[in-house]
Design a protein around this motif. Structure first.
Motif, mmCIF file in Angstrom:
data_model
loop_
_atom_site.group_PDB
_atom_site.id
_atom_site.type_symbol
_atom_site.label_atom_id
_atom_site.label_comp_id
_atom_site.label_asym_id
_atom_site.label_seq_id
_atom_site.Cartn_x
_atom_site.Cartn_y
_atom_site.Cartn_z
ATOM 1 N N PRO A 477 0.813 -1.220 0.000
ATOM 2 C CA PRO A 477 0.000 0.000 0.000
ATOM 3 C C PRO A 477 0.845 1.268 0.000
ATOM 4 N N TRP A 478 1.943 1.245 0.752
ATOM 5 C CA TRP A 478 2.836 2.413 0.762
ATOM 6 C C TRP A 478 3.566 2.537 -0.575
ATOM 7 N N LEU A 479 4.047 1.415 -1.095
ATOM 8 C CA LEU A 479 4.767 1.454 -2.363
ATOM 9 C C LEU A 479 3.853 1.962 -3.478
ATOM 10 N N GLU A 480 2.553 1.575 -3.458
ATOM 11 C CA GLU A 480 1.611 2.067 -4.458
ATOM 12 C C GLU A 480 1.451 3.582 -4.349
ATOM 13 N N ARG A 481 1.405 4.077 -3.112
ATOM 14 C CA ARG A 481 1.287 5.528 -2.906
ATOM 15 C C ARG A 481 2.509 6.255 -3.469
ATOM 16 N N VAL A 482 3.709 5.669 -3.257
ATOM 17 C CA VAL A 482 4.943 6.285 -3.763
ATOM 18 C C VAL A 482 4.925 6.323 -5.287
ATOM 19 N N VAL A 483 4.570 5.195 -5.922
ATOM 20 C CA VAL A 483 4.558 5.116 -7.387
ATOM 21 C C VAL A 483 3.560 6.116 -7.963
ATOM 22 N N ASN A 484 2.375 6.183 -7.364
ATOM 23 C CA ASN A 484 1.346 7.096 -7.872
ATOM 24 C C ASN A 484 1.780 8.558 -7.719
ATOM 25 N N ASN A 485 2.396 8.892 -6.583
ATOM 26 C CA ASN A 485 2.825 10.280 -6.370
ATOM 27 C C ASN A 485 3.905 10.695 -7.361
ATOM 28 N N ILE A 486 4.888 9.805 -7.573
ATOM 29 C CA ILE A 486 5.966 10.148 -8.514
ATOM 30 C C ILE A 486 5.421 10.230 -9.932
ATOM 31 N N THR A 487 4.514 9.315 -10.281
ATOM 32 C CA THR A 487 3.930 9.333 -11.625
ATOM 33 C C THR A 487 3.134 10.614 -11.850
ATOM 34 N N ALA A 488 2.314 10.969 -10.863
ATOM 35 C CA ALA A 488 1.519 12.193 -10.994
ATOM 36 C C ALA A 488 2.414 13.421 -11.084
ATOM 37 N N ASN A 489 3.480 13.450 -10.306
ATOM 38 C CA ASN A 489 4.383 14.603 -10.330
ATOM 39 C C ASN A 489 5.036 14.757 -11.695
ATOM 40 N N ALA A 490 5.413 13.622 -12.319
ATOM 41 C CA ALA A 490 6.091 13.680 -13.615
ATOM 42 C C ALA A 490 5.141 14.080 -14.736
ATOM 43 N N LEU A 491 3.875 13.599 -14.689
ATOM 44 C CA LEU A 491 2.963 13.825 -15.810
ATOM 45 C C LEU A 491 2.168 15.112 -15.681
ATOM 46 N N LEU A 492 1.869 15.534 -14.444
ATOM 47 C CA LEU A 492 1.053 16.734 -14.265
ATOM 48 C C LEU A 492 1.865 18.019 -14.325
ATOM 49 N N HIS A 493 3.153 17.933 -14.039
ATOM 50 C CA HIS A 493 3.986 19.148 -13.985
ATOM 51 C C HIS A 493 4.924 19.248 -15.176
ATOM 52 N N ASN A 494 4.617 18.545 -16.240
ATOM 53 C CA ASN A 494 5.375 18.655 -17.487
ATOM 54 C C ASN A 494 4.387 18.856 -18.643
ATOM 55 N N SER A 495 4.932 19.068 -19.812
ATOM 56 C CA SER A 495 4.085 19.288 -20.994
ATOM 57 C C SER A 495 3.291 18.020 -21.321
ATOM 58 N N PRO A 496 2.150 18.147 -22.018
ATOM 59 C CA PRO A 496 1.294 16.970 -22.312
ATOM 60 C C PRO A 496 1.973 15.902 -23.142
ATOM 61 N N ASP A 497 3.044 16.220 -23.845
ATOM 62 C CA ASP A 497 3.712 15.216 -24.667
ATOM 63 C C ASP A 497 4.839 14.501 -23.925
ATOM 64 N N THR A 498 4.971 14.752 -22.628
ATOM 65 C CA THR A 498 6.030 14.109 -21.832
ATOM 66 C C THR A 498 5.700 12.641 -21.639
ATOM 67 N N VAL A 499 6.707 11.776 -21.778
ATOM 68 C CA VAL A 499 6.559 10.332 -21.602
ATOM 69 C C VAL A 499 7.370 9.906 -20.384
ATOM 70 N N LEU A 500 6.763 9.075 -19.535
ATOM 71 C CA LEU A 500 7.428 8.563 -18.333
ATOM 72 C C LEU A 500 7.754 7.098 -18.551
ATOM 73 N N THR A 501 9.030 6.753 -18.370
ATOM 74 C CA THR A 501 9.494 5.367 -18.507
ATOM 75 C C THR A 501 9.879 4.840 -17.136
ATOM 76 N N VAL A 502 9.218 3.742 -16.730
ATOM 77 C CA VAL A 502 9.480 3.134 -15.424
ATOM 78 C C VAL A 502 10.194 1.811 -15.657
ATOM 79 N N SER A 503 11.338 1.619 -14.970
ATOM 80 C CA SER A 503 12.151 0.409 -15.154
ATOM 81 C C SER A 503 12.385 -0.255 -13.808
ATOM 82 N N LEU A 504 12.374 -1.599 -13.819
ATOM 83 C CA LEU A 504 12.707 -2.384 -12.623
ATOM 84 C C LEU A 504 14.063 -3.031 -12.846
ATOM 85 N N ILE A 505 14.989 -2.784 -11.914
ATOM 86 C CA ILE A 505 16.366 -3.249 -12.075
ATOM 87 C C ILE A 505 16.794 -3.970 -10.807
#
Length: 599
Positions: A477-505
């Motif tokens: 539940p906490w990890l989901e909150r972290v992922v959602n917050n970072i995703t929202a921050n990247a997509l809402l505070h950049n231009s509409p054509d911004t693409v977010l790439t998430v990688s698991l390493i």
């Protein structure tokens, strides 16, 4: 060299210099006292001390023998005279010699005068010493008034009347001129008669008194000689005042030698007192002024004045206009630099506190606006539904209800974010971790986020780990909150054509240890100020009124939850080139492809 060592060396050097000066002053005082002792000895007994000094100070030149002028002056003050004889008894040089003194002496003649075998008008003292290959013979003479007078009065049979001796006028005149007195004592030592006797001379003598006065004339101020008549059992005393001494007739309260010692010691201690007083004043100026300057500076810091105090001319007290340390402040350079750093840090903190307060007020105003906006909508629709004059259709009621629920959910999100930030501040731990397959979990979570109409379609891409199954233990539940917050921050505070790439390493594939989730966008990036304040609780890139979504706490919550789960969050960004945010758990144990987890 550190300040402790500098101060130690300075104080040791100052004490060494002060000690050297004290020793020099003590040496000067001792030399002065010895010189005074010598002068007293010469004055009291020139025949024993002065003649030796004369020989030691003499110089043989083309004009003959030259003596120390100060010693010759003492000879004259004592009423004496001086002759220098060669080996044949011939007088080579003389000083203050009367006309009745011979110019040449035979061997037996000089010895007869000296021992008193031959009558002579002077007391003689002889000093013979070899110096520089030459034999010196000095003859010192002093008037011999007492002995002839003693012979005259003891042989004359003079009468006495009323305690006064009746003497011839010529003898009386001679006694007065030479400051000589005469006493006649009976068998018990009591005075029968006297002439010209000073008040300081006693009228009764014991055996010891007469012996002491005869031996220690310098102590009592009078040179006396006595003659005892065996037939009459009477004693005649003739005395003369010592030259250059004050005749008191009794031993002084403080002897002359003790007076010299007292004066020398007082002068030495006075000089030491002045020395240490000057040293104290110098120390106060050298070390007290910098310490006072630093105390004033610290006091000013306490009053929120962070600049170094200046002098009356508006210049720095510790540094010269060229920037170099002033001499007295040089030893305290480390302390002053530390105070300067403290002042700068406190000033920065004060400015940051002011900025934080300003941002907090802006954030509260924004949050208040965000809370009032949905609340106003809910209140408005509630009034519409409660108004009896309107008849709403089932579709209208459903539409109003959906809007009210949406606004309520937004308010609940804001309140939850506030509660979460303060819970994280107290250091909470995840309630219970669970094992999760991270590849599939991240795919599903990002898919749900991608369905949000606010983000737009096709703006989230996921790159799974090369491992088919990545099993870790995290609180999802906490990890989901972290992922959602970072995703929202990247997509809402950049231009509409911004693409977010998430990688698991997987960080360490050989040891199956360490997991990194990387969020990389190709947006506008962040400047240094935004990067430094990205995780502040009260900071937003825009105010809350500019966007109805978000509370300004998303990144602060993401950082707090990541660290609460034992992870670390890092950011790499360049203005115009996008941002990379990494969530890293370096010590977490990974079970990949069905391998067993370590214990």
């Amino acid at each position: 060299m550190n300040m402790k060592r500098q101060l130690t060396l300075r104080f040791i050097l100052q004490l060494a210099v002060a000690g050297t000066i004290v020793l020099l002053m003590s040496a000067v005082a001792v030399i002065w006292m010895l010189q005074k002792f010598n002068e007293i000895s010469i004055t009291r007994d020139f025949a024993s001390v002065g003649l030796e000094r004369l020989v030691e100070s003499s110089e043989l030149g083309a004009e003959g023998i030259r003596f120390d002028p100060s010693l010759l002056k003492q000879v004259k003050e004592n009423g004496g005279w001086l002759q220098s004889l060669d080996e044949k008894g011939q007088v080579e040089s003389s000083y203050n010699t009367p006309a009745d003194v011979p110019k040449q002496y035979g061997p037996g003649e000089l010895v007869a005068y000296w021992t008193g075998k031959q009558p002579f008008a002077y007391h003689l003292a002889i000093w013979i010493e070899q110096k520089d290959g030459r034999l010196y013979t000095l003859v010192y003479g002093a008037p011999n008034i007492i002995q002839p007078l003693l012979t005259q009065v003891s042989d004359g049979g003079f009468a006495a009347q009323g305690g006064q001796l009746l003497l011839p006028d010529a003898m009386a005149y001679e006694l007065r001129q030479g400051q000589v007195f005469v006493q006649l004592l009976d068998r018990a030592g009591t005075e029968l008669a006297s002439y010209n006797k000073p008040d300081a001379i006693p009228g009764q003598y014991s055996v010891q008194e007469l012996v002491l006065r005869t031996l220690y004339s310098d102590r009592y101020g009078y040179l006396i000689q006595s003659s005892y008549n065996e037939q009459t059992k009477q004693t005649w005393i003739v005395g003369q005042k010592n030259a250059g001494t004050a005749a008191t007739g009794k031993e002084p309260l403080i002897p002359a030698e003790a007076q010299i010692v007292i004066i020398g010691v007082i002068a030495m201690f006075a000089a030491m007192l002045i020395l240490f007083l000057l040293l104290s004043l110098w120390q106060a100026r050298r070390f007290g002024a910098p310490l006072l300057h630093m105390l004033v500076w610290l006091d000013a810091i306490g009053n929120a004045v962070y600049q170094e105090p200046l002098d009356r001319k508006g210049l720095s007290r510790s540094r010269m206009p060229s920037g170099k340390w002033r001499r007295r402040y040089r030893v305290f350079a480390d302390v002053i630099l530390s105070i300067d750093k403290l002042s700068a840090a406190l000033q920065r903190e004060q400015e940051l506190r002011k900025q934080t307060e300003s941002l907090r007020e802006e954030w509260i105003a924004g949050v208040t606006h965000d809370l009032k906006t949905p609340l106003s909508s809910i209140t408005g629709y509630a009034h519409l539904l409660a108004e009896p004059k309107y008849e709403w259709s089932q579709a209208d009621v459903r539409k109003f209800s959906e809007t009210m629920l949406d606004k309520s959910a937004h308010m609940d999100m804001l309140i939850s974010d506030l509660a979460m930030t303060y819970r994280l501040k107290t250091g909470i731990l995840p309630p219970e971790v669970e094992e999760v397959e991270l590849n599939a979990w991240l795919r599903d979570t990002l898919q749900l986020a991608a369905d949000d109409p606010l983000f737009g379609k096709g703006r989230i891409r996921y790159q799974a780990s090369a491992q088919k199954a990545v099993l870790v233990q995290l609180y999802t539940p906490w990890l989901e909150r972290v992922v959602n917050n970072i995703t929202a921050n990247a997509l809402l505070h950049n231009s509409p054509d911004t693409v977010l790439t998430v990688s698991l390493i997987i960080s360490d594939e050989k040891r199956n240890r360490g997991v990194t989730i990387e969020f990389a966008d190709n947006g506008g990036g962040m400047d240094e100020n935004t990067l430094n304040r990205l995780f502040e609780r009260y900071y937003r890139g825009t105010d809350t009124a500019s966007s109805p979504n978000g509370s300004g706490l998303g990144m602060a919550i993401a950082k707090g939850l990541t660290e609460a789960m034992g992870g670390k969050i890092t950011v790499v960004t360049t203005p115009g080139q996008g941002t990379i945010i990494r969530l890293n758990w370096s010590d977490i144990k990974v079970r990949a492809d069905g391998a067993g987890l370590d214990a």
